[in-house]
Structures are given as C-alpha cells and as structure tokens.
Design an enzyme around this catalytic site. Structure first.
Site, PDB file in Angstrom:
ATOM      1  N   LYS A  30     -13.660 -27.011   7.568  1.00 22.04           N
ATOM      2  CA  LYS A  30     -13.471 -28.454   7.419  1.00 22.04           C
ATOM      3  C   LYS A  30     -12.428 -28.990   8.394  1.00 22.04           C
ATOM      4  O   LYS A  30     -12.534 -30.139   8.841  1.00 22.04           O
ATOM      5  CB  LYS A  30     -13.073 -28.783   5.985  1.00 22.04           C
ATOM      6  CG  LYS A  30     -14.178 -28.541   4.965  1.00 22.04           C
ATOM      7  CD  LYS A  30     -15.430 -29.350   5.247  1.00 22.04           C
ATOM      8  CE  LYS A  30     -16.426 -29.256   4.094  1.00 22.04           C
ATOM      9  NZ  LYS A  30     -17.699 -29.961   4.398  1.00 22.04           N
ATOM     10  N   SER A  34     -15.913 -34.177   4.475  1.00 19.95           N
ATOM     11  CA  SER A  34     -14.908 -33.162   4.744  1.00 19.95           C
ATOM     12  C   SER A  34     -14.278 -32.708   3.427  1.00 19.95           C
ATOM     13  O   SER A  34     -14.955 -32.597   2.408  1.00 19.95           O
ATOM     14  CB  SER A  34     -13.859 -33.719   5.718  1.00 19.95           C
ATOM     15  OG  SER A  34     -12.948 -32.718   6.100  1.00 19.95           O
TER      16      SER A  34
END
Length: 293
Positions: free
Chosen positions: A176, A158
């Site tokens: 994300k 991420s």
C-alpha cells in the site's frame, strides 16, 4: 460521566445530487465484493454505469446482476486477474465495446492476511505485492489511454497500515505504501491531460474481509477505544468519500490521500499485545484464525 456521541453513516443519496454521475462509466477492480462493491453501487445510484473486475467469473456475473437490479443502472462483469495485464486489457476492451468510454477507474483489488515476518514466505509476500501494487500498475496501464481521452479520474483504495510499523502486516504495508507513491506519480504525469489520481485510506470497515482478519477475536470493544468517532466505519463512509473525489467539487484535488477512519490514525498502535506478539507469535495465533505462521 458524559456519554460519547456517535455520528451515523449517511447514504450518499441523502447528500448528493441524484444524477451527479449521469453518463459516466466506472471501471472497478475488486468490484465484486466488499468496499468496492459498495462504492460501485453508490456511483450507479448516482447515474454511473459500471464494469466490475474480478477473477471469479461466475461470482462476478452475479454481482453485476445484483448491482444492476439494485440501482436501475447497468453493470457488466469483465473477468480479469490484475496480476496479468493482458486480461485487464481484454476487460477494458469489453468495457469500451459496451459503454464506449471509461471516465473513472477504481483500483481496489487487494490481498491481505495476518503474518509475522518470520512466518511470511517469499511467495506469500510476492502474492500480496502482485495483487495490490503490481495489480494497480497494470490497471493504470490498461486503462490510461481511455482515461486520458475522458479527462477522467483514478481512485486507489489504500490503507493506513504503513503509517507506522504495524506488526504482522509487513506485506500489505509495503504494497500500500507503493500504491500511494504510484498514485502521486500518476497525478503528476497525467495532470496535464486533465486526469486526477487520489487515494482513499479506509480505517476498519464493518462487514469486510479486512475487518474480519485484522480485529482480534473478541476484541471489538478494545478496537473502539482507538476511534475518536466512537464507531466502526461503514461502507457508506468510503462510498461518500469516493463520490466527493470523483465529483467536480474535487476538480483541484489530485495526488492526495484521504484518510477515512474516524480519527483512529491519531491513535496509532498495534491491536496486538506488544512486544509479546512478536516475541512469542504462536501464542497469539488463535486470535487470528486466518493468520500465517
């Protein structure tokens, strides 16, 4: 004035048992380069076999050969486009034919560029979301049945971009944030099958495309001023976090986000002058050669 202290990045083999992942198989999107290549190499040095996924078949085969030679383990190239689930399903089939199972999945394929929202076309926004978020979903769907069989693990690469409203990063921030949410849902839905799902949110990591794009030219010292640990991150820092999350030491950890950024998340703010960078975007384009306007 006292000098600041900098911890060094430590290779995984200095800390972890050499055969900790013996007989494990990892399936890695984005594994042909950058952070995911380094994580894959570390897992292989600790005993794992790997299938790496990317769109450029020739480059991917070269990366697989390099990984195999460097680690004395085995990596195979399984070309696929994460935006097209049928290609991922084929990559999974190749992996099962070669190795018989999938224990770990790293969802690491990503796209990013610097662009203010006024310079971001719908197509550019869609492309980033398709690679990062849809690509993660497709990877999960393509591998899920195999990971349930092995009671395995998902690891999503991420970011910390979406922890604040970061200028010029709307598309990857949105994507994300979705990856984080998807990982949490996955942890809940697959937990009863013995499957864990976690995220690593890297800070700025040296020698990566992300660092090259996000750091304004000539501003390295300024960036260090936002880092309590007083150094840019190294790929080993992310690899070590991945080893921990895949290991049995983390068997009761799922649905979490591990931020690996030297503490810089606590100095949230843009690397661009604000508000000038949003009021007069073109004046700052030269700081980011790959930016979109």
């Amino acid at each position: 004035m006292a000098e600041s202290y900098k911890h060094r990045a430590v290779p995984a083999l200095d800390v972890f048992k050499p055969d900790i992942f013996k007989d494990k198989v990892v399936f890695v999107t984005g594994g042909g380069s950058g952070i995911c290549y380094a994580v894959t190499e570390t897992l292989m040095r600790l005993g794992a076999k790997a299938a790496i996924v990317g769109r450029n078949a020739e480059r991917l085969r070269g990366a697989a050969d390099s990984l195999s030679k460097a680690t004395q383990s085995q990596a195979i190239a399984t070309p696929a486009d994460v935006r097209k689930i049928e290609t991922l399903q084929h990559a999974v089939k190749q992996t099962i034919e070669q190795f018989g199972k999938i224990d770990f999945v790293i969802c690491g394929a990503a796209g990013n560029f610097m662009a203010p929202i006024e310079g971001l076309s719908p197509n550019a926004f869609r492309t980033v979301v398709e690679i990062d978020l849809l690509g993660t979903f497709n990877t999960v769907r393509a591998t899920m049945e195999e990971v349930k069989k092995s009671h395995g693990n998902y690891l999503h690469i991420s970011a910390t971009l979406h922890y604040s409203g970061l200028p010029w990063q709307a598309a990857p921030s949105a994507a994300k944030a979705g990856v984080d949410a998807l990982s949490a849902a996955l942890a809940v839905e697959l937990g009863p099958y013995g499957v864990r799902s976690n995220c690593i949110a890297p800070g700025l990591i040296a020698g990566t495309e992300g660092a090259d794009r996000l750091v304004p030219q000539g501003q390295d010292e300024m960036v260090l001023g936002f880092m309590p640990m007083q150094r840019i991150g190294q790929k080993d820092d992310i690899a070590n976090a991945a080893v921990y999350l895949f290991s049995e030491a983390a068997s009761w950890i799922t649905g979490q986000i591990l931020v690996v950024d030297g503490g810089s998340v606590h100095f949230r703010g843009p690397f661009l002058p604000y508000p000038d960078s949003v009021l007069d975007t073109k004046s700052f384009k030269s700081l980011f050669p790959g930016s979109k306007m």
